[in-house]
Scaffold this motif. Structure first.
Motif, mmCIF file in Angstrom:
data_model
loop_
_atom_site.group_PDB
_atom_site.id
_atom_site.type_symbol
_atom_site.label_atom_id
_atom_site.label_comp_id
_atom_site.label_asym_id
_atom_site.label_seq_id
_atom_site.Cartn_x
_atom_site.Cartn_y
_atom_site.Cartn_z
ATOM 1 N N ARG C 30 0.808 -1.220 0.000
ATOM 2 C CA ARG C 30 0.000 0.000 0.000
ATOM 3 C C ARG C 30 0.843 1.273 0.000
ATOM 4 N NH1 ARG C 30 -5.393 -1.362 1.145
ATOM 5 N NH2 ARG C 30 -5.573 -3.455 2.010
ATOM 6 N N GLY C 31 2.173 1.138 0.121
ATOM 7 C CA GLY C 31 3.026 2.330 0.113
ATOM 8 C C GLY C 31 3.092 3.020 1.469
ATOM 9 N N TRP C 32 2.817 2.285 2.541
ATOM 10 C CA TRP C 32 2.820 2.881 3.882
ATOM 11 C C TRP C 32 4.168 2.720 4.588
ATOM 12 C CZ3 TRP C 32 -2.448 0.464 5.933
ATOM 13 C CH2 TRP C 32 -3.514 1.065 5.247
ATOM 14 N N THR C 106 3.564 4.199 10.525
ATOM 15 C CA THR C 106 3.612 4.136 9.061
ATOM 16 C C THR C 106 3.959 5.505 8.480
ATOM 17 O OG1 THR C 106 1.220 4.501 9.095
ATOM 18 C CG2 THR C 106 1.969 2.226 8.796
ATOM 19 N N HIS C 107 4.514 5.488 7.266
ATOM 20 C CA HIS C 107 4.829 6.714 6.508
ATOM 21 C C HIS C 107 4.001 6.695 5.231
ATOM 22 C CE1 HIS C 107 9.255 7.510 7.987
ATOM 23 N NE2 HIS C 107 8.604 6.839 8.898
ATOM 24 N N SER C 108 2.892 7.354 5.176
ATOM 25 C CA SER C 108 2.112 7.356 3.941
ATOM 26 C C SER C 108 2.166 8.713 3.263
ATOM 27 C CB SER C 108 0.657 6.999 4.232
ATOM 28 O OG SER C 108 0.040 8.086 4.891
ATOM 29 N N TRP C 110 -0.413 10.499 2.253
ATOM 30 C CA TRP C 110 -1.417 11.424 2.796
ATOM 31 C C TRP C 110 -1.063 11.916 4.192
ATOM 32 C CZ3 TRP C 110 -4.174 13.861 -0.539
ATOM 33 C CH2 TRP C 110 -4.491 13.258 -1.760
ATOM 34 N N SER C 111 -0.439 11.059 5.020
ATOM 35 C CA SER C 111 -0.056 11.555 6.354
ATOM 36 C C SER C 111 1.050 12.598 6.224
ATOM 37 C CB SER C 111 0.376 10.409 7.275
ATOM 38 O OG SER C 111 1.561 9.799 6.815
ATOM 39 N N GLY C 182 4.994 10.856 9.556
ATOM 40 C CA GLY C 182 4.029 9.768 9.453
ATOM 41 C C GLY C 182 3.127 9.633 10.653
ATOM 42 N N GLU C 201 -5.446 5.803 7.991
ATOM 43 C CA GLU C 201 -4.934 6.017 6.624
ATOM 44 C C GLU C 201 -6.094 6.250 5.652
ATOM 45 O OE1 GLU C 201 -2.031 6.726 5.862
ATOM 46 O OE2 GLU C 201 -0.657 5.825 7.302
ATOM 47 N N GLU C 205 -6.811 9.896 3.673
ATOM 48 C CA GLU C 205 -6.973 9.986 2.216
ATOM 49 C C GLU C 205 -8.290 10.689 1.875
ATOM 50 O OE1 GLU C 205 -6.432 6.372 -0.041
ATOM 51 O OE2 GLU C 205 -7.192 7.328 -1.880
ATOM 52 N N PHE D 202 8.238 7.757 -3.627
ATOM 53 C CA PHE D 202 7.342 8.215 -2.560
ATOM 54 C C PHE D 202 7.348 9.743 -2.463
ATOM 55 C CE2 PHE D 202 6.730 9.600 1.839
ATOM 56 C CZ PHE D 202 5.564 8.951 2.212
#
Lengths: 216, 216, 216, 216
Positions: C30-32, C106-108, C110-111, C182, C201, C205, D202
């Motif tokens: 998921r890219g987190w 997590t590092h997303s 949107w965060s 994150g 998450e 988003e 990212f």
């Protein structure tokens, strides 16, 4: 429905059916063929014309070889169970006009958005992207690709005619969009047609997101 | 909790439970049922009504057959361990009003955004998209689908009543949105209901992204 | 580095390590947790405190049980090879202040975006979404969740102190954001902490995309 | 084409080929190497220079060890079937200038958009993000990374020279963008180069989405 007097290319057909079915899971995962949308075909014989094509209404996440039909040049079923896609005539038109060995049709979010937004122009230009070099016969990113947009219709004979006109006018086009419907592209074989799908879907997303930012 | 005098459709139930559980991983991967949200049901008997439905609080990435309950027409558990979803009453309302064989409920990003943005209009229109043809009984992209938006509530009896009113007023609707909550859609069987989920989620994403660009 | 006089909870630890490692592939997909970012922990003993935590610099797509360390209440390694994450002190602070059984970070995309945009306000409010009901102890979508945003720092002692202050001031918060860094959230066990990650998450988003559209 | 007098590092090569091929499915799934785009390389010997590199035109979803070639310091094929990528000279330039052990090149949507938008500035700055700490030698989010943007060209000798100039002027850069083409980054080994790809992709997505919101 298989008449004993009709010679069917069963060896070619089996291989094509397996390859076409193999496209399903990845395309479905990417959201390009949701809701049983989209259809895939490959030529299994030229003389007389025999086409392997996905049958109508199949969930592409689970498409299997037995979901692939063999049809003749008029779209009549020669082998396999199920109805051929109503869009079989469009696949046959592309095969005849381009000598394509495989035709792939996807319904993506970005092709729906851009085909609507640029409908007034009758198409859109994609140029200056390295990714264009993956299109058959293109050797530089300076290539300018015109992607025709054709109004959608439920009259397949009419739609096939519109496509013939567009492709005749644009002999170098590698694909076209049906408005608010999706992408058609093709190749000499399934691998090349799949590559063209990936290239166009990538570039439509780039254009869609750039366009949004540019208009701000 | 299974009373010996109640006849339970265990054969149908087992098949339905397996099919419902099978929806979990793909829906979870797409972000449609994150955080244990969403619930899936299928009718296993009509007379008396018996519904297979996901139990409450299950991670849909790992939903298995033993997470599926059998409930009666009042939402009482007849077989299986766990609590039924509080939204069981909503599933039962849809089954009664539409004669649905399966009801699916998802929570996606785009259904949250659009249900909020169009709440003031009481719903939103989707028209002119080829993808609409995948909805049961729709034969042309010229179809106009009204997707009602119903205010969210924690009072399930009240919410079931609001849904009954909306569905009675919109006898041709194939689904509805709960505001800032998610999508409900259904079908004659699980495959058709799943197809409708994919179609609505696709079209909501198309509308959401188009709308953003158009308002610029 | 395992001292024979220290009692280590190896049974609990092995189970926790397997569960923590199991989070990696989905979160990575998921890219987190790209680029070896993010870290996961779970309490394996309370008295004295023993924490299982991912070691530093591991690719979360391939995290395995042998990448999980056991540390004591000061963050010293008791079992396992590799360096503990520099952020171990932050996990320990959350465990102490919230009595959490598991902490996930997590590092997303949107965060990162929202923690930057709302940094000036010191946090952001999420309210009115059904998805909030998945947070521990929340029973209605009318809940208003304040998600504190804390300035990022490389001084972990200082950062742990900032987190302690924020959590003491916001005793009902279920998580917090580090600016351009994150999300941290937690739960009584790994399953609950994972559910909280998915919920935050998802909601970030939704807010990020809504916010964009609203400001147009 | 393997000359018996040339010593080829077959042990190292086999291991590198397996690792490079292993990058394909995940990068393809993320849309970073669609349409056979992108290429991956790893140094298998320094003296004389021997590079393992993906051959041209391979579908990265299905790349296998037999699609990896061994080339010398001029890009001539020493082992393996197929044509080396036209961009082999660019990989060799990076290996020489940076002492890299692996060079990875991806084509993503966001790298295409941002390389175009910031082309006028000759590059873009990324600073203040925790994720930057994953870049080799960076120890704080306060790091400022300049990512040069180089005009695309089909003249590989010219392009290699432009890259040499950019990298000489920016001795601390961890990667660069080719305009409307994609990202190049590298590392001391394949794992580090992969980590750098994930970090840059990212951060480009974060910047692209933030930038869009900011300009509103």
């Amino acid at each position: 429905m298989l008449e004993p007097t009709i010679e069917v290319s069963l060896g070619e057909f089996t291989a094509a059916a397996a390859s076409l079915a193999g496209l399903g899971p990845d395309f479905h995962r990417r959201g390009w063929v949701l809701g049983t949308s989209g259809n895939f075909s490959a030529v299994v014989d030229r003389e007389p014309l025999r086409l392997a094509i996905t049958s109508s209404g199949v969930d592409k996440a689970e498409v299997a070889e037995h979901h692939i039909l063999q049809v003749d040049g008029e779209g009549r079923v020669l082998a396999g169970a199920g109805r051929p896609s109503a869009e079989t005539l469009l696949h046959l038109a592309v095969v005849r006009l381009r000598g394509a060995g495989s035709v792939l049709h996807t319904h993506s979010v970005w092709s729906n958005i851009l085909s609507d937004e640029f409908a007034v122009d009758g198409g859109l230009t994609i140029e200056g992207y390295e990714m264009l070099k993956g299109l058959k016969g293109v050797s530089t990113h300076e290539h300018s690709e015109w992607l025709p947009i054709i109004d959608n219709s439920q009259d397949m004979t009419l739609l096939a005619k519109s496509i013939e006109e567009a492709l005749t006018q644009q002999p170098r086009a590698h694909g076209f969009l049906l408005r608010r419907h999706g992408l058609y592209t093709w190749g000499q074989d399934i691998a090349e047609a799949k590559r063209h799908v990936e290239i166009f879907e990538f570039l439509l997303e780039v254009l869609g997101r750039t366009h949004c930012a540019t208009r701000l």
